[in-house]
Design an enzyme around this catalytic site. Sequence first.
Site, PDB file in Angstrom:
ATOM      1  N   HIS A 140       0.841  -1.191   0.000  1.00 33.13           N
ATOM      2  CA  HIS A 140       0.000   0.000   0.000  1.00 33.13           C
ATOM      3  C   HIS A 140       0.881   1.248   0.000  1.00 33.13           C
ATOM      4  O   HIS A 140       1.901   1.316   0.682  1.00 33.13           O
ATOM      5  CB  HIS A 140      -0.925   0.016   1.223  1.00 33.13           C
ATOM      6  CG  HIS A 140      -2.068   0.955   1.055  1.00 33.13           C
ATOM      7  ND1 HIS A 140      -1.991   2.299   1.385  1.00 33.13           N
ATOM      8  CD2 HIS A 140      -3.324   0.760   0.566  1.00 33.13           C
ATOM      9  CE1 HIS A 140      -3.151   2.884   1.112  1.00 33.13           C
ATOM     10  NE2 HIS A 140      -3.977   1.973   0.620  1.00 33.13           N
ATOM     11  N   HIS A 141       0.454   2.250  -0.775  1.00 34.87           N
ATOM     12  CA  HIS A 141       1.270   3.453  -0.950  1.00 34.87           C
ATOM     13  C   HIS A 141       1.434   4.244   0.350  1.00 34.87           C
ATOM     14  O   HIS A 141       2.371   5.023   0.506  1.00 34.87           O
ATOM     15  CB  HIS A 141       0.651   4.341  -2.024  1.00 34.87           C
ATOM     16  CG  HIS A 141       1.649   5.152  -2.797  1.00 34.87           C
ATOM     17  ND1 HIS A 141       2.810   5.644  -2.236  1.00 34.87           N
ATOM     18  CD2 HIS A 141       1.668   5.552  -4.088  1.00 34.87           C
ATOM     19  CE1 HIS A 141       3.481   6.319  -3.146  1.00 34.87           C
ATOM     20  NE2 HIS A 141       2.819   6.276  -4.279  1.00 34.87           N
ATOM     21  N   SER A 142       0.524   4.057   1.298  1.00 41.12           N
ATOM     22  CA  SER A 142       0.668   4.752   2.575  1.00 41.12           C
ATOM     23  C   SER A 142       1.833   4.182   3.389  1.00 41.12           C
ATOM     24  O   SER A 142       2.341   4.847   4.292  1.00 41.12           O
ATOM     25  CB  SER A 142      -0.624   4.640   3.395  1.00 41.12           C
ATOM     26  OG  SER A 142      -0.898   3.291   3.711  1.00 41.12           O
ATOM     27  N   ASN A 319       6.565   8.189   2.472  1.00 42.80           N
ATOM     28  CA  ASN A 319       6.658   8.835   1.169  1.00 42.80           C
ATOM     29  C   ASN A 319       7.474  10.112   1.266  1.00 42.80           C
ATOM     30  O   ASN A 319       7.292  10.905   2.181  1.00 42.80           O
ATOM     31  CB  ASN A 319       5.254   9.162   0.649  1.00 42.80           C
ATOM     32  CG  ASN A 319       4.492   7.920   0.223  1.00 42.80           C
ATOM     33  OD1 ASN A 319       4.565   7.504  -0.920  1.00 42.80           O
ATOM     34  ND2 ASN A 319       3.767   7.313   1.157  1.00 42.80           N
TER      35      ASN A 319
END
Length: 549
Positions: A140-142, A319
């Site tokens: 997941h990008h989080s 990120n």
Amino acid sequence: MQTKRLNLVDTAWLNVETPNAPMQVGGLLTFKIPDDAPDDFCQQLVDHWRQFPQAFRPWNQRLRSGRLRTVVPEWELLDEIDVDYHFRHSALPSPGGELELGTLTSRLHSHPIDFDYPPWECHLIEGLAGRRFAIYLKIHHSLIDGVAGMRLLARALDGTAETRGRPPFWAIEPKRRRRKKAPEEARPGLYRAMAQLVGGTRDQVSSLSGFAGVVRDMLRAARSGKNAMGLPFAAPSSVLNGRITAPRRYATQLYSLAELKGLAKNAGGTVNDIVLTICGTALRRYLMEINALPKKSLTAGIPVSVRTADSADDDDHGNAITFIIATMATDEPDTKTRFETIAASTQAAKASLEKLSAAAITQYTIALMSPYILSLVSGMAGRTRPVFNVTVSNLPGPRKSLFINGAEMEAFYPTSLVTHGQALNITVHGYADTMGFGFIGCRDSLPSLQHIAVYAGEALDELRALYGPKPEAAPAPVESPAQQPAAGASKNGSNAQSQAKSQNKGQSKSQSKSQNKTSAGKTASRKTSARSRTASSKNSGRGSKTPDS
């Protein structure tokens, strides 16, 4: 239990999650099994990796439950993970081809991740033709961005073919740098959030002038109409920017990094400019094919890492990216002009970004992406004019070959995310001397998406013709006196020389025709391969052998 608060960008990726648009990234890696390895090589590897339930950051981070789960989200750090859930063993009907692998990858990438577990999955897929297997990783990008994920992956794999018995990537403890924690970092989430907000106010205020300068540069370039970097919401509406459904289609291409560098050098640009030109040319051709090419040029949102090269391994998660916007020159029919337009656009955007401090970059990112995030949260994405038309990412990767128990990694194909308003994502990943292109899109929005990959190969051919090495002209043969017929030579001798010349010419023509046929065969093979590496999640399970058009 230890906890870690998500930053604003990570929280945004968490909150825009929907069943039709799961916010997950990853990669498809293919490996060649050593010739001397046993037939059950993959099963032995699976059995070995399943012996490691202990996991380290970020692989042990699970979203903390509670009423403020999405308002002030925090990761809780687990001591052990459920290995059987996270690490899964699959097999294709042997011998599996690229089409079958793409079909399975499309289906796996369509399914959202379960947040009751740390948000990642790893699938080992055996049965590929030529004694090969694949690993598909979904995150997941989080939890992590692409650059951080690639660093962790490179560090987890073997650097030589002789290494055996290495733990799986999730069980390798990161190297830590000692850092004294601020008092607020030990406090609960809401208190910590307020402390970080107040503590960063001074930096944000001092950086306003730099941020305002970038805005002025963008507006000035837009008014001039020359070498303009892209502006938010200046993109035309297109079939790429509507509402999407859950099924995905995935296509890949693999090119030589050395060749792309050579083309960039000869063209006077960067590898990224070459990549954007390949993508812009392929998209122009695809949109013309489906009669959906806008008169105005498409724009690309290009993620740019702001993670420092010397950042600690302990910080290699979360990120750390911002975006620039550049034209794709899809309104330009000439490939050479298209490249020059793209190169000027990216150069202007990067020059403005380089003027910013870290705090100003944060402001710039928030100002650029907030309308996009708000459109996703409000449900308006795909119903209004897009911030930009398509995301094109170029991720750096390890420069040396990597292995798992002696099995060499052949290629790395990235898989990224698509959202409402962004039905296509193109991500490029470097590995050794290759660059793997991953085209992921909404199956229902973009019919025959695999054609984009085919047209990318044709675009590279055009760039080779423009900027590739030019073949040197062979010098004209000079007949020496010894080759000339002597005075009084018989007619038979002269005829023998003529026959020899005629045979040589015939052989040359025959060789030339053979070479042309071979070249044409390679081109056709490359196009067929590009088509075969694509699949639709809706085709899975139907036994289809051919991509639908």
